[in-house]
Enzyme design. Structure first.
Site, PDB file in Angstrom:
ATOM      1  N   GLY A   1       6.831   2.372   2.647  1.00  0.00           N
ATOM      2  CA  GLY A   1       8.294   2.440   2.619  1.00  0.00           C
ATOM      3  C   GLY A   1       8.950   1.761   1.443  1.00  0.00           C
ATOM      4  O   GLY A   1      10.126   1.397   1.538  1.00  0.00           O
TER       5      GLY A   1
ATOM      6  N   PRO B   1       0.835  -1.214   0.000  1.00  0.00           N
ATOM      7  CA  PRO B   1       0.000   0.000   0.000  1.00  0.00           C
ATOM      8  C   PRO B   1       0.862   1.254   0.000  1.00  0.00           C
ATOM      9  O   PRO B   1       2.064   1.210   0.304  1.00  0.00           O
ATOM     10  CB  PRO B   1      -0.812  -0.138   1.307  1.00  0.00           C
ATOM     11  CG  PRO B   1      -0.664  -1.557   1.729  1.00  0.00           C
ATOM     12  CD  PRO B   1       0.645  -2.025   1.212  1.00  0.00           C
ATOM     13  N   PRO B   2       0.271   2.398  -0.324  1.00  0.00           N
ATOM     14  CA  PRO B   2       1.035   3.654  -0.288  1.00  0.00           C
ATOM     15  C   PRO B   2       1.519   3.980   1.115  1.00  0.00           C
ATOM     16  O   PRO B   2       0.820   3.760   2.099  1.00  0.00           O
ATOM     17  CB  PRO B   2       0.022   4.694  -0.783  1.00  0.00           C
ATOM     18  CG  PRO B   2      -1.012   3.916  -1.523  1.00  0.00           C
ATOM     19  CD  PRO B   2      -1.098   2.579  -0.853  1.00  0.00           C
TER      20      PRO B   2
ATOM     21  N   GLU C   1     -23.059  11.498  18.985  1.00  0.00           N
ATOM     22  CA  GLU C   1     -21.766  10.893  19.301  1.00  0.00           C
ATOM     23  C   GLU C   1     -21.847  10.031  20.562  1.00  0.00           C
ATOM     24  O   GLU C   1     -21.151   9.017  20.668  1.00  0.00           O
ATOM     25  CB  GLU C   1     -20.702  11.987  19.470  1.00  0.00           C
ATOM     26  CG  GLU C   1     -20.508  12.866  18.247  1.00  0.00           C
ATOM     27  CD  GLU C   1     -20.184  12.070  16.995  1.00  0.00           C
ATOM     28  OE1 GLU C   1     -19.563  10.995  17.113  1.00  0.00           O
ATOM     29  OE2 GLU C   1     -20.560  12.501  15.890  1.00  0.00           O
TER      30      GLU C   1
ATOM     31  N   HIS D   1     -22.918   6.524  19.554  1.00  0.00           N
ATOM     32  CA  HIS D   1     -21.804   5.719  19.044  1.00  0.00           C
ATOM     33  C   HIS D   1     -20.931   5.208  20.191  1.00  0.00           C
ATOM     34  O   HIS D   1     -20.560   4.023  20.243  1.00  0.00           O
ATOM     35  CB  HIS D   1     -20.944   6.559  18.093  1.00  0.00           C
ATOM     36  CG  HIS D   1     -21.594   6.854  16.777  1.00  0.00           C
ATOM     37  ND1 HIS D   1     -22.182   5.887  15.993  1.00  0.00           N
ATOM     38  CD2 HIS D   1     -21.721   8.028  16.083  1.00  0.00           C
ATOM     39  CE1 HIS D   1     -22.646   6.439  14.883  1.00  0.00           C
ATOM     40  NE2 HIS D   1     -22.390   7.751  14.929  1.00  0.00           N
TER      41      HIS D   1
END
Length: 612
Positions: free
Chosen positions: A207, A203-204, A426, A429
């Site tokens: 490294g 993945p981006p 919130e 959640h």
């Protein structure tokens, strides 16, 4: 350049001498002969038609037919110290036209410069400007087919494997390649051959390019780096020519390593060009395939490449003999993240004694190396903004919040009613994340606007997950629906704030049915095959490989999963309504709650219930 400048001066003088000046022959007349000609007593037959008196010279024209030497129509004689009156009287008596020429204020060489050399210099300057412009845009004349690879020199910053952490297996594989270049006989004595290509996949931000820089610093051989987009130009055939030139340069300097970043720019699957025709990228890819494993290949050149889209690469490029090794550079684990924190802080960022890198590594699952580097940099900037001598744990935590949840927008004006609505959203959640054991635990809950959201409840998994069970996915869907349910309970109607939650919950439910086979009614089957245009390199459509009746059943199963999660969420929030109110009030008072504060609020209610 000196030779061309001399040639230009000669040409300019020739242009000025023979083109700008009248090409006539001038008779150099002695002064005695001149005075003899203008003397009225000797001028029985007029020989001089007219003349001009200059400061130092007298020039004139002969009467046609009376020239002292055939071919000379003009003459030039030095002017002596005789008075103008004496000359004028003789000229008037001999009926010769004369005129005084004012002395020029500019030297003769200036006329040569302005008439001949200046236009040439302007032309040379214009050509130089055009050539510089062409070089700046990469369209240098006679150099289209030259490679743009850059040779890694000792003057550039040197990276080693000590500067890379979180990918020990990748470093081990690359160390073997470097050792082969430095001591090939060690492997060849047992019949081994050097790998022709190494592909870094991941993945981006994990490294891949940093590993290539470390290889350049460790190898001790020539290292050329180039991007995949450097091969593509507006002219047909330039990419293939640059590939040939790149490998010829590598063979002349073997042993060497060539690093090709963003391989998917030239290595996409062939035969998928929209509209047909001969694609320039296909020519470049074909030449790359031939250079890596064709008839004229030679040893000593290793091609390293990096990409985060291995799914769009051509199969011929991935076969053994070309890219023999595919090294996966994935997101780091806890030990890897701790090592990355040490790399980015050791000798660079002064840390306070309260900074625990292991704790930070545990609280940042899913972070890539680039995320951690950005987090350390943000922490250093925050500490400097607050005039602190060292980077402390508070700065690190604030930097982590900024990356996870976005920057704070405290200046945003929010009405009390909207703030209360956000607090209950919130709190819903956060309460469901605390109550359902299968869901990820809370990290932080805030009603301070961050990024594009008016409030955020951020969760962090207690342990890193690579596979997800059905109970976990159902718990996550219930948590996502909790904000909308809390709004409905307290205000009698939902708001648009649950848009993103509904979208993600629906997407997760559809994947459970269509991709992961988690529906008992539909069975362990997958529905829908993604069609991908390799030329575009992105998923643009989904092929419907099932009937309309099956599509109806899929929609029913997705709805069932969402409605069951909604029923579960409503029951839990009604049961824990007092805790929901307590969390919302705490959010309105403090604006932000971390995991420990949420746990303490929940435990207070539990202790009070036991005492009663």
């Amino acid at each position: 350049m000196i030779v061309w400048l001399l040639v230009g001066i000669v040409l300019a003088y020739t242009f000025w001498r023979f083109l700008l000046n009248e090409p006539t022959r001038v008779y150099s007349m002695p002064a005695s002969e001149f005075y003899h000609m203008i003397d009225p007593e000797n001028n029985a037959q007029k020989q001089i038609e007219s003349l001009e008196i200059h400061n130092d010279w007298i020039t004139g024209k002969f009467v046609p037919g009376s020239e002292p030497d055939p071919g000379f129509t003009t003459f030039k004689t030095p002017r002596d110290i005789a008075s103008n009156y004496e000359i004028e009287s003789k000229l008037l008596a001999s009926n010769i036209d004369f005129n005084y020429q004012e002395p020029s204020r500019f030297p003769e060489w200036l006329g040569f410069f302005a008439g001949g050399l200046l236009p040439l210099l302007l032309l040379i300057g214009f050509m130089y400007f055009i050539s510089r412009q062409m070089q700046g845009t990469g369209n240098r004349a006679l150099a289209f087919g030259k490679s743009k690879a850059r040779l890694h020199s000792d003057n550039q910053p040197k990276y080693t494997f000590n500067d890379v952490a979180g990918c020990d297996e990748a470093k081990e594989d690359l160390s073997e390649v470097i050792e082969f270049l430095q001591d090939a006989k060690k492997f060849q004595r047992l019949g081994g051959r050097i790998p022709k290509g190494v592909l870094l996949v991941g993945p981006p931000g994990t490294g891949k390019t940093l590993l290539a820089r470390a290889v350049a610093g460790e190898a001790g051989v020539h290292f050329y780096s180039i991007s995949g987009s450097d091969f593509v130009e507006m002219f047909v055939g330039v990419g293939a020519s640059r590939v040939r030139d790149l490998f010829e340069t590598g063979r002349r300097n073997a042993p060497c390593i060539i690093f090709l970043d963003e391989l998917d720019a030239v290595g996409r699957h062939r035969g998928a060009g929209i509209g047909g025709g001969h694609d320039e990228r296909e020519q470049t890819l074909n030449q790359l395939l031939v250079e890596m494993d064709g008839f004229n290949t030679t040893g000593g050149v290793i091609l390293m490449a990096a990409t985060n889209r291995p799914d769009v690469l051509d199969p011929a490029l991935l076969r053994p003999g070309r890219f023999d090794r595919q090294i996966v550079v994935d997101f780091p684990d806890v030990r890897g993240r701790e090592g990355i924190f040490k790399v980015h802080t050791k000798g660079k960022v002064p840390l306070s004694e309260d900074v625990d890198l292991l704790l930070l590594a545990r609280s940042t699952p899913g972070f890539s190396g680039a995320d951690i580097a950005n987090m350390v940099n943000e922490a250093a900037l925050l500490a400097a903004r607050n005039d602190r001598e060292n980077v402390d744990m508070e700065s690190m935590e604030n930097a982590k919040d900024r990356i996870l949840m976005g920057p704070e927008r405290r200046s945003m004006i929010i009405s009390p009613s909207e703030k209360k609505l956000t607090a209950y959203h919130e709190a819903g959640h956060a309460l469901l994340s605390h109550v359902i054991p299968e869901a990820d635990p809370n990290y932080k809950c805030t009603i301070i606007p961050r990024g594009r959201a008016l409030g955020i409840t951020q969760k962090l998994p207690a342990e890193e997950k690579h596979n997800y069970t059905r109970s976990y996915l159902e718990a996550e869907i219930a948590v996502k629906l909790a904000g909308r349910v809390a709004e409905q309970m307290k205000f009698g109607e939902p708001s648009t704030g649950a848009k993103d939650d509904l979208e993600r919950a629906t997407d997760m439910a559809r994947k459970m049915v269509c991709e992961w086979g988690m529906s008992e009614k539909m069975g362990p089957l997958t529905f829908g095959k993604k069609e991908e245009q390799i030329f575009l390199g992105r998923e643009i459509a989904q092929h419907k490989d099932y009937s309309e009746e099956t599509a109806v059943e899929i929609d029913k199963e997705v709805r069932r999963i969402i409605e069951e999660a909604l029923t579960k969420t409503e029951a839990l929030l009604k049961e824990k309504e007092d805790k929901l109110d307590k969390l919302a009030e705490a959010l309105l008072e403090r604006e932000s709650l971390n995991a420990q504060e949420i746990e303490e609020l929940m435990e207070e209610d539990a202790v009070a219930a036991e005492l009663s």
